[in-house]
Design a protein around this motif. Structure first.
Motif, PDB file in Angstrom:
ATOM      1  N   ALA A   1      68.996  39.286 111.584  1.00 40.12           N
ATOM      2  CA  ALA A   1      70.302  39.355 110.296  1.00 40.12           C
ATOM      3  C   ALA A   1      69.684  39.193 108.545  1.00 40.12           C
ATOM      4  O   ALA A   1      69.104  38.242 108.760  1.00 40.12           O
ATOM      5  CB  ALA A   1      71.039  38.209 111.253  1.00 40.12           C
ATOM      6  N   HIS A   2      70.490  39.544 107.938  1.00 40.46           N
ATOM      7  CA  HIS A   2      69.880  39.927 106.520  1.00 40.46           C
ATOM      8  C   HIS A   2      70.311  38.067 105.917  1.00 40.46           C
ATOM      9  O   HIS A   2      71.528  37.762 106.499  1.00 40.46           O
ATOM     10  CB  HIS A   2      70.964  40.640 106.184  1.00 40.46           C
ATOM     11  N   VAL A   3      69.471  37.272 105.394  1.00 45.20           N
ATOM     12  CA  VAL A   3      69.551  36.407 105.437  1.00 45.20           C
ATOM     13  C   VAL A   3      69.956  36.275 103.352  1.00 45.20           C
ATOM     14  O   VAL A   3      70.844  35.823 102.823  1.00 45.20           O
ATOM     15  CB  VAL A   3      68.237  35.151 105.445  1.00 45.20           C
ATOM     16  N   LYS A   4      69.298  37.106 102.470  1.00 50.08           N
ATOM     17  CA  LYS A   4      69.415  36.572 101.222  1.00 50.08           C
ATOM     18  C   LYS A   4      69.054  37.870 101.015  1.00 50.08           C
ATOM     19  O   LYS A   4      68.167  38.195 101.244  1.00 50.08           O
ATOM     20  CB  LYS A   4      68.427  35.156 100.837  1.00 50.08           C
ATOM     21  N   LYS A   5      69.004  38.579  99.407  1.00 50.37           N
ATOM     22  CA  LYS A   5      68.417  39.883  98.784  1.00 50.37           C
ATOM     23  C   LYS A   5      67.907  39.304  96.972  1.00 50.37           C
ATOM     24  O   LYS A   5      68.906  38.151  96.621  1.00 50.37           O
ATOM     25  CB  LYS A   5      69.350  40.438  98.848  1.00 50.37           C
ATOM     26  N   TYR A   6      67.075  39.801  96.728  1.00 57.23           N
ATOM     27  CA  TYR A   6      66.344  39.612  95.217  1.00 57.23           C
ATOM     28  C   TYR A   6      66.405  40.594  95.058  1.00 57.23           C
ATOM     29  O   TYR A   6      65.271  41.285  95.524  1.00 57.23           O
ATOM     30  CB  TYR A   6      64.775  38.196  95.615  1.00 57.23           C
ATOM     31  N   GLU A   7      66.374  40.659  93.645  1.00 56.27           N
ATOM     32  CA  GLU A   7      66.822  41.510  92.640  1.00 56.27           C
ATOM     33  C   GLU A   7      65.654  41.633  91.677  1.00 56.27           C
ATOM     34  O   GLU A   7      65.748  40.187  91.115  1.00 56.27           O
ATOM     35  CB  GLU A   7      67.638  42.860  92.560  1.00 56.27           C
ATOM     36  N   VAL A   8      64.270  42.242  91.723  1.00 58.95           N
ATOM     37  CA  VAL A   8      63.044  41.688  90.108  1.00 58.95           C
ATOM     38  C   VAL A   8      63.622  43.181  89.951  1.00 58.95           C
ATOM     39  O   VAL A   8      63.355  44.036  89.980  1.00 58.95           O
ATOM     40  CB  VAL A   8      61.917  41.967  90.943  1.00 58.95           C
ATOM     41  N   GLU A   9      64.327  42.973  88.639  1.00 59.57           N
ATOM     42  CA  GLU A   9      63.662  43.934  87.573  1.00 59.57           C
ATOM     43  C   GLU A   9      63.284  43.335  86.855  1.00 59.57           C
ATOM     44  O   GLU A   9      63.248  43.033  85.735  1.00 59.57           O
ATOM     45  CB  GLU A   9      65.664  43.832  86.703  1.00 59.57           C
ATOM     46  N   PHE A  10      61.869  44.121  85.901  1.00 61.46           N
ATOM     47  CA  PHE A  10      60.790  44.101  85.525  1.00 61.46           C
ATOM     48  C   PHE A  10      61.297  44.273  83.326  1.00 61.46           C
ATOM     49  O   PHE A  10      60.707  43.933  82.946  1.00 61.46           O
ATOM     50  CB  PHE A  10      59.520  45.172  85.539  1.00 61.46           C
TER      51      PHE A  10
END
Length: 599
Positions: free
Chosen positions: A352-361
């Motif tokens: 199950a999906h808990v959290k999403k992080y997006e890293v934009e360099f």
């Protein structure tokens, strides 16, 4: 009146499983040309279009070469028949074709689960159809033809069967798009488009038609085995549901699928143009990805439009939930819908999906230059650092138990990072900085929760490079030659180039195996770096850029997807090829969660 100006196909070779959508150029009553579909629901001036697809079957049975699928076969390998291999793999167009492919072809016999143990005179009888000069002693007989090549006696639209001379025309479709089936192999297809009166259903004018070349089968690569590294010799193939062992294990796939915008004929001129088309490659890639049955799938170079229109809905049908992060797009100069990114899929029945992080360099580059770079140099610094690369990090909660060794009431989380590091080899400082930035973000996640970490992707860095050293060793030697490239001073002091994550490369487990199939895989490893000899194989480059790293304090490796032989890939010059639709190979590892201590 509505009229058809021109009809043609974007791809001239039809392939089983790949949609055919003709380009139909129309003219409105006001003489303006357009390409939109005109159906009974949206007629123009009381007229619409009617489509028909026909399969033209000759009385002469046709088989196609397994190596050169655009060529008609003249030879059949009896060894394939005896070994019960798919009959399509047994056909060859010439003695030279068979001789050239023999080393790889014979491997199919060796690998076939139902193969007969040929030896001595028996082997000579089966494989002795060619003499020392490579000439054939017998051509393929009609009785050996693939039965599936002559089927089709039951048409999709039985009423529309027309007999013309020595040909039978079966109507097989009534829409603009048609997907060739196995019944179409070896046969020519005919597309017919005609303007009809909406009220009377009567055609207006003559139909516009086109004929395709003969339909060829979609080349299917030999299955890659999943090999145990936890004590047993082999774990066999992953099944279509990805269930290879107990519920405490899960598998992770990482694969750079080669974005369509980069699959240019000029760069991959050795690859047949029909097998570089997206219509072909997307189906081939989907078959491969689904066939691995991984619980978590990390793909790189996924175009935004292809994610939305193809991968997300197709993998949804196979039980996967999808997450996507496209590149920043600040440097990219094309259509924003075509920009690629990272896509991560996971099985809904396992996680199950808990959290999403997006890293934009790019954002990290802005912050870095604001803090460290003098204003007079800021523009040059941003030009060097802003490259659109990103990472997608997701936290999942498992739905499987840990076989009674888990702590009751405590959730089992998994953190998966999917990344694609900048490609330019001369920008060694940028590559290392991007990897370091990602690892520092993962350290924060690890510090906030008791969680296994997986780092997957295309790092565009070979084993032994500074980015690889940082991942695998947790630090970079101050004397490492890559550190000499640092015009902005972003890598100094070098003592900061560390992390505390206990990361280990999953494929290094092959180096620790010494028996059976594991020993075979060791020969495909670089013992100096404990990494595969290659994960990317083009005409101009062969080496390793792709990795799956895992936190060794929380996970153990159970099995790995076997590596490929360079010789087997070089038979088609390099990747991509009709069999493998990317210039990278997929990596897959199966993990088991370690028991967690009470706190």
């Amino acid at each position: 009146m509505l009229s058809v100006l021109r009809v043609h196909l974007p791809s001239d070779i039809p392939i089983v499983g790949c949609e055919l959508t003709p380009y139909v150029l129309l003219k409105r009553p006001d003489k303006t040309p357009f390409t939109d579909d005109v159906t009974e629901l949206n007629p123009i001036d009381g007229h619409c279009l009617r489509y028909r697809w026909y399969r033209i079957q000759s009385d002469k049975k046709v088989a196609v070469c397994s190596v050169h699928p655009t060529e008609q076969a003249t030879l059949q390998c009896l060894g394939c028949v005896k070994a019960k291999l798919p009959v399509a793999k047994s056909y060859h167009c010439s003695p030279k074709c068979f001789s050239s492919a023999w080393q790889h072809h014979r491997g199919l016999h060796d690998r076939a689960a139902s193969a007969v143990n040929e030896n001595g005179n028996e082997e000579e009888e089966i494989f002795g159809r060619f003499n020392s000069t490579g000439s054939t002693t017998s051509n393929m007989s009609t009785s050996q033809s693939n039965p599936s090549l002559s089927n089709g006696t039951t048409a999709l639209y039985p009423a529309a069967i027309t007999r013309i001379g020595g040909e039978t025309w079966f109507e097989v479709g009534r829409s603009k798009t048609y997907t060739p089936t196995a019944d179409d192999i070896g046969h020519v297809l005919k597309f017919e488009c005609v303007v009809v009166d909406v009220e009377t259903k009567v055609p207006v004018g003559s139909p516009s038609t086109l004929l395709t070349s003969r339909v060829i089968p979609a080349p299917s690569p030999s299955p890659r085995r999943v090999i145990s590294v936890s004590g047993m010799d082999v774990s066999g193939h992953l099944d279509m549901d990805g269930r290879t062992s107990s519920g405490a294990t899960f598998s992770v796939l990482s694969y750079n699928i080669l974005s369509d915008i980069y699959a240019m004929n000029e760069q991959y001129s050795y690859c047949p143009s029909w097998s570089l088309t997206w219509a072909y490659r997307r189906q081939n890639l989907l078959r491969e990805i689904v066939g691995y049955g991984a619980d978590i799938v990390c793909l790189q170079e996924v175009q935004s439009d292809h994610f939305e229109e193809f991968f997300a809905p197709e993998l949804d049908r196979h039980g996967y939930q999808a997450l996507f992060k496209r590149k920043s797009g600040e440097v990219f100069g094309g259509n924003i819908n075509n920009i690629d990114g990272c896509a991560t899929f996971f099985r809904r029945d396992k996680f199950a999906h808990v959290k999403k992080y997006e890293v934009e360099f790019n954002k990290a580059a802005q912050s870095l230059t604001d803090a460290l770079v003098p204003s007079s140099q800021k523009k040059n610094a941003l030009t060097r650092l802003v490259k659109d690369n990103i990472s997608l990090i997701i936290v999942l909660e498992s739905k499987f138990s840990n076989q009674g060794i888990d702590i009751p009431g405590k959730r089992q989380l998994v953190c998966v990072a999917n990344t694609h590091v900048h490609v330019q080899q001369e920008l060694k400082d940028v590559k290392l900085w991007q990897v370091h930035t990602l690892l520092k973000g993962l350290e924060k996640i690890a510090a906030s929760a008791d969680i296994p970490i997986l780092v997957c992707g295309d790092f565009n860095a070979v084993p032994g490079s500074a980015p690889h050293a940082l991942l695998a060793l947790g630090k970079v030697d101050p004397l490492h030659p890559d550190l000499s490239v640092d015009p902005l001073g972003i890598l100094r002091p070098t003592a900061k180039l560390t992390h505390q994550l206990p990361l280990v490369s999953a494929y290094s487990s092959f180096v620790r195996t010494g028996v059976g199939l594991g020993l075979e895989q060791r020969r495909k490893m670089d013992i100096a770096t404990n990494e595969p000899l290659f994960t990317k194989c083009t005409r101009d480059f062969i080496g390793t850029h792709d990795y799956i790293f895992y936190s060794a304090d929380t996970l153990t490796v159970e099995s790995l997807l076997e590596l490929l032989d360079e010789d087997s890939l070089r038979k088609d010059t390099a990747l991509p090829s009709p069999e493998w639709s990317s210039d990278h190979i997929a990596l897959l590892a199966e993990f088991r969660c370690k028991p967690r201590t009470r706190r």
